[in-house]
Every structure is written in structure tokens, then in C-alpha cells.
Design a protein around this motif. Structure first.
Motif, PDB file in Angstrom:
ATOM      1  N   ALA A   1     -24.385  63.287 -35.810  1.00 53.20           N
ATOM      2  CA  ALA A   1     -24.700  61.880 -35.529  1.00 53.20           C
ATOM      3  C   ALA A   1     -24.163  61.461 -34.166  1.00 53.20           C
ATOM      4  CB  ALA A   1     -24.143  60.979 -36.622  1.00 53.20           C
ATOM      5  N   SER A   2     -22.965  61.878 -33.808  1.00 55.26           N
ATOM      6  CA  SER A   2     -22.408  61.494 -32.505  1.00 55.26           C
ATOM      7  C   SER A   2     -23.170  62.166 -31.363  1.00 55.26           C
ATOM      8  CB  SER A   2     -20.920  61.818 -32.427  1.00 55.26           C
ATOM      9  OG  SER A   2     -20.706  63.203 -32.606  1.00 55.26           O
ATOM     10  N   PHE A   3     -23.627  63.392 -31.584  1.00 53.15           N
ATOM     11  CA  PHE A   3     -24.438  64.075 -30.575  1.00 53.15           C
ATOM     12  C   PHE A   3     -25.728  63.311 -30.331  1.00 53.15           C
ATOM     13  CE2 PHE A   3     -27.935  67.060 -29.745  1.00 53.15           C
ATOM     14  CZ  PHE A   3     -27.538  67.543 -28.505  1.00 53.15           C
ATOM     15  N   ARG A   4     -26.336  62.876 -31.408  1.00 56.97           N
ATOM     16  CA  ARG A   4     -27.582  62.120 -31.289  1.00 56.97           C
ATOM     17  C   ARG A   4     -27.351  60.799 -30.560  1.00 56.97           C
ATOM     18  NH1 ARG A   4     -32.079  60.757 -35.859  1.00 56.97           N
ATOM     19  NH2 ARG A   4     -33.314  59.415 -34.552  1.00 56.97           N
ATOM     20  N   ALA A   5     -26.267  60.110 -30.892  1.00 50.00           N
ATOM     21  CA  ALA A   5     -25.956  58.841 -30.231  1.00 50.00           C
ATOM     22  C   ALA A   5     -25.740  59.060 -28.736  1.00 50.00           C
ATOM     23  CB  ALA A   5     -24.724  58.209 -30.865  1.00 50.00           C
ATOM     24  N   ALA A   6     -25.017  60.114 -28.377  1.00 52.29           N
ATOM     25  CA  ALA A   6     -24.782  60.410 -26.962  1.00 52.29           C
ATOM     26  C   ALA A   6     -26.094  60.745 -26.257  1.00 52.29           C
ATOM     27  CB  ALA A   6     -23.795  61.567 -26.831  1.00 52.29           C
ATOM     28  N   TYR A   7     -26.949  61.480 -26.913  1.00 51.59           N
ATOM     29  CA  TYR A   7     -28.248  61.820 -26.341  1.00 51.59           C
ATOM     30  C   TYR A   7     -29.073  60.561 -26.102  1.00 51.59           C
ATOM     31  CZ  TYR A   7     -32.805  63.911 -25.614  1.00 51.59           C
ATOM     32  OH  TYR A   7     -34.010  64.252 -25.076  1.00 51.59           O
ATOM     33  N   ASN A   8     -29.081  59.668 -27.083  1.00 50.15           N
ATOM     34  CA  ASN A   8     -29.854  58.432 -26.953  1.00 50.15           C
ATOM     35  C   ASN A   8     -29.339  57.566 -25.814  1.00 50.15           C
ATOM     36  OD1 ASN A   8     -31.631  59.046 -29.008  1.00 50.15           O
ATOM     37  ND2 ASN A   8     -30.457  57.973 -30.562  1.00 50.15           N
ATOM     38  N   LEU A   9     -28.021  57.516 -25.639  1.00 54.80           N
ATOM     39  CA  LEU A   9     -27.462  56.737 -24.540  1.00 54.80           C
ATOM     40  C   LEU A   9     -27.850  57.331 -23.190  1.00 54.80           C
ATOM     41  CD1 LEU A   9     -23.892  55.904 -25.871  1.00 54.80           C
ATOM     42  CD2 LEU A   9     -25.778  54.297 -25.469  1.00 54.80           C
ATOM     43  N   GLY A  10     -27.915  58.628 -23.116  1.00 55.54           N
ATOM     44  CA  GLY A  10     -28.274  59.283 -21.863  1.00 55.54           C
ATOM     45  C   GLY A  10     -29.756  59.278 -21.573  1.00 55.54           C
ATOM     46  N   ASN A  11     -30.564  58.988 -22.561  1.00 54.96           N
ATOM     47  CA  ASN A  11     -32.022  59.019 -22.425  1.00 54.96           C
ATOM     48  C   ASN A  11     -32.623  57.716 -22.942  1.00 54.96           C
ATOM     49  OD1 ASN A  11     -32.722  61.870 -21.523  1.00 54.96           O
ATOM     50  ND2 ASN A  11     -31.296  62.205 -23.206  1.00 54.96           N
ATOM     51  N   LYS A  12     -32.270  56.637 -22.302  1.00 53.21           N
ATOM     52  CA  LYS A  12     -32.712  55.319 -22.765  1.00 53.21           C
ATOM     53  C   LYS A  12     -34.214  55.152 -22.722  1.00 53.21           C
ATOM     54  CE  LYS A  12     -28.408  53.139 -21.615  1.00 53.21           C
ATOM     55  NZ  LYS A  12     -27.685  52.251 -20.757  1.00 53.21           N
ATOM     56  N   ASN A  13     -34.920  55.987 -21.938  1.00 46.84           N
ATOM     57  CA  ASN A  13     -36.373  55.868 -21.891  1.00 46.84           C
ATOM     58  C   ASN A  13     -37.025  56.401 -23.157  1.00 46.84           C
ATOM     59  OD1 ASN A  13     -35.582  58.497 -21.215  1.00 46.84           O
ATOM     60  ND2 ASN A  13     -37.448  58.868 -20.050  1.00 46.84           N
ATOM     61  N   LEU A  14     -36.306  57.192 -23.964  1.00 49.25           N
ATOM     62  CA  LEU A  14     -36.829  57.666 -25.237  1.00 49.25           C
ATOM     63  C   LEU A  14     -36.528  56.625 -26.294  1.00 49.25           C
ATOM     64  CD1 LEU A  14     -35.751  61.412 -25.182  1.00 49.25           C
ATOM     65  CD2 LEU A  14     -37.993  60.473 -24.696  1.00 49.25           C
TER      66      LEU A  14
END
Length: 107
Positions: free
Chosen positions: A91-104
């Protein structure tokens, strides 16, 4: 073409009629194969005893199967399916990914 199939189609006068008949015969199988491939992707869940590497190898087998059966899954959909299949430990990996890829727009 098998002799049985040839005999079934020899009475058709036009190529279109033959193609229409073949689509009727085999079109349902293509739809079933596409649905099966997508269902496999959507139901794939990482088991606690399965490594991420092994789980990803499994998923990477499903994506080409879906594409070969004419399922059009864009990159965002594929990423979403991968994230949804991972255990809650990521879950934390996904949250970090989402923060880094706000266009997704992943949920």
C-alpha cells in the motif's frame, strides 16, 4: 482447412458469405477467450507465500494473452490491475507511486 469444414462451406457463393459463417462459428470462442484472459487478470491476487517476482511473472503472462485475444488494455489499466493484485503490504509503495505520477488517475 479440414475436409469437414470445406464441405460445410463449399455451398456458399461469395467470400463474404464464407467469412460471415466462419465468424458465426468461431467469433464466440474469441469473445470467450478474451473474457477469460481479462478475468484471470482481474482475479489475480498475490498470495502471502508468493514473491513479487513470481507474482509479476504470472501477471506478465496474462497481459499478452489478453492482447492476443483483442483486449485493449491501456497502460494505466494495466498498472491499476497490477496494483490491485498486490498484497496490502504494498500500500505504501502504491501511495508513493501515485504521488510521483499525478497525471495517472489510479484509485
Amino acid at each position: 482447412m479440414t475436409s469437414t469444414l470445406y464441405k460445410q462451406l463449399e455451398s456458399y457463393k461469395t467470400t463474404k458469405a464464407i467469412l460471415d459463417n466462419l465468424e458465426d462459428m468461431f467469433g464466440g470462442q474469441a469473445t470467450l477467450a478474451r473474457q477469460s484472459a481479462i478475468t484471470s487478470l482481474m482475479n489475480a491476487q498475490q498470495k502471502p507465500i508468493t514473491s513479487v517476482k513470481d507474482h509479476m511473472i504470472t501477471l506478465m503472462g496474462y497481459f499478452p494473452e489478453a492482447a492476443n485475444n483483442e483486449a485493449n488494455l491501456d497502460q494505466n489499466s494495466q498498472i491499476e490491475m497490477v496494483f490491485n493484485s498486490l498484497s496490502k503490504d504494498f500500500a505504501s509503495f502504491r501511495a508513493a507511486y501515485n504521488l510521483g505520477n499525478k497525471n495517472l488517475t489510479l484509485t
